[in-house]
Design an enzyme around this catalytic site. Sequence first.
Site, short mmCIF file in Angstrom:
data_model
loop_
_atom_site.label_atom_id
_atom_site.label_comp_id
_atom_site.label_asym_id
_atom_site.label_seq_id
_atom_site.Cartn_x
_atom_site.Cartn_y
_atom_site.Cartn_z
N LEU A 82 -9.35 1.38 3.12
CA LEU A 82 -8.96 2.11 1.92
C LEU A 82 -8.65 3.56 2.29
O LEU A 82 -8.96 4.00 3.38
CB LEU A 82 -10.10 2.08 0.90
N ASP A 83 -8.05 4.31 1.34
CA ASP A 83 -7.85 5.73 1.64
C ASP A 83 -8.70 6.56 0.69
O ASP A 83 -9.45 6.02 -0.12
CB ASP A 83 -6.35 6.09 1.57
N SER A 84 -8.57 7.89 0.82
CA SER A 84 -9.50 8.75 0.09
C SER A 84 -9.34 8.63 -1.42
O SER A 84 -10.31 8.80 -2.18
CB SER A 84 -9.32 10.20 0.54
#
Lengths: 127, 109
Positions: A82-84
């Site tokens: 996932l990303d931030s």
Amino acid sequence: MASALRAAILGHLRVPVLANGSNLLTPLWIHRTTSVRSMSSHDDHLEKSQVIDRILDIVKSFPKVDPSKVTSEVHFQKDLGLDSLDNVEIIMAIEEEFKLEIPDKEADKIDSCALAIEYVYNHPLAS
Amino acid sequence: MLLHAHTPSASYFQEGKMATAVPPPSRKEILSLFRSFLRSTRTFSDYNIREYTKRRAIDAFHHNKTLSNPSSVSAAFSDGKYQLHVAKRQALVYSIYSPTVKSIMDINY
């Protein structure tokens, strides 16, 4: 007519009184005979297994996550890809589930399931 | 003494030039804006508009994720701040004129 009927019904209903020692109804002299923690405000602290289950459910139901990969040690960005922004979303979902308000500084540090579980478990207002 | 008299105007020009080179928003500021968006969506009374705003915010931030040019990043950030004000205003307006019957998705059984 309906309100009179309602009043009559309510006047005849009898609700059984709960005898499990709630804080307001027990007189003080019963305090010693009931369980020690009956006056404790710490009674509604969550079990760690409950916290773990609920947090894992939230992460598993996130659309971009593969549910089979989710364990309690998993890292959001490294293991689940996932990303931030997704991180922020997951923390929002956790806030809603446990009715908490997590400040920005703390939320930025929560990067993995383990940290989330620890934070929620140690938070006094989690429910 | 004459030099001293010139420097205030010179520094005024310098300040004018410096003001246009505003640094682009940092990662933390962008994440903070995103978080404010998501928090503001909680105050909507109607299920549909709440879900739409959440979805739209997530899509917009992901769409602009790959921007590298600092001026376009700043433009997107200020656009985001403007939209946040719109969302907050609309949450207020929706709560004033909310429908009396709640959407079925709001009811938890």
